[in-house]
Design a protein around this motif. Structure first.
Motif, PDB file in Angstrom:
ATOM      1  N   THR A 299      -9.827  -3.583 -11.517  1.00 49.99           N
ATOM      2  CA  THR A 299      -9.154  -2.801 -12.552  1.00 49.99           C
ATOM      3  C   THR A 299      -9.077  -3.524 -13.890  1.00 49.99           C
TER       4      THR A 299
ATOM      5  N   ASN B 171      -5.990  -4.159  -7.318  1.00 46.67           N
ATOM      6  CA  ASN B 171      -7.429  -4.020  -7.214  1.00 46.67           C
ATOM      7  C   ASN B 171      -8.025  -4.979  -8.233  1.00 46.67           C
TER       8      ASN B 171
ATOM      9  N   THR C  12      -1.026   0.992  -8.061  1.00 48.60           N
ATOM     10  CA  THR C  12      -1.454   0.057  -7.030  1.00 48.60           C
ATOM     11  C   THR C  12      -0.350  -0.939  -6.705  1.00 48.60           C
TER      12      THR C  12
END
Length: 136
Positions: free
Chosen positions: A112, A109, A101
């Protein structure tokens, strides 16, 4: 000659009944999340999953591999002898997702780290399942 064996799951310290129920609830929720909401879209190449993996640029093989790992982890969360190992494996998958990411998608995110922490709690609570008796 005396032999010492590592504690087995039967002799390892058990968690309280309340903690055991809470861990089972968390394991079931995480297994549903990984099996249904996370792995299934990847394994059927749903557009919600392909968009992200297309942005990474590594093709469908990474999406399928991730889906298989997540599904295996979801099943493992429901098997008493595999719970801690499955949770640790899924923490690894989540760490990989976080790295991808940041590197490929220029962002993070928010869920996570939270999910990885919940998996870590399961792995810690079920750590007694990781012990193996020593063979002589």
């Amino acid at each position: 000659m005396t032999s010492t064996a590592l504690p087995t799951a039967a002799t390892a310290p058990a968690v309280s009944r309340r903690a055991d129920r809470a861990l089972w609830g968390l394991q079931i929720l995480l297994a549903l999340f990984y099996g249904v909401a996370s792995a299934a879209p990847k394994l059927v190449a749903h557009s919600s999953a392909t968009v992200t993996f297309d942005a990474i640029g590594w093709g469908d093989w990474l999406m399928c591999l991730t889906g298989v790992l997540e599904l295996a982890g979801a099943v493992g969360l429901l098997v008493p002898r595999l719970v801690a190992l499955a949770a640790l494996g899924l923490v690894g998958v989540m760490l990989g997702a976080e790295v991808f990411t940041w590197v490929f998608l220029d962002g993070v995110n928010w869920a996570t780290p939270l999910i990885a922490a919940l998996l870590g709690a399961v792995a810690y609570g079920r750590r007694h399942t990781l012990t193996v008796p020593r063979r002589h």
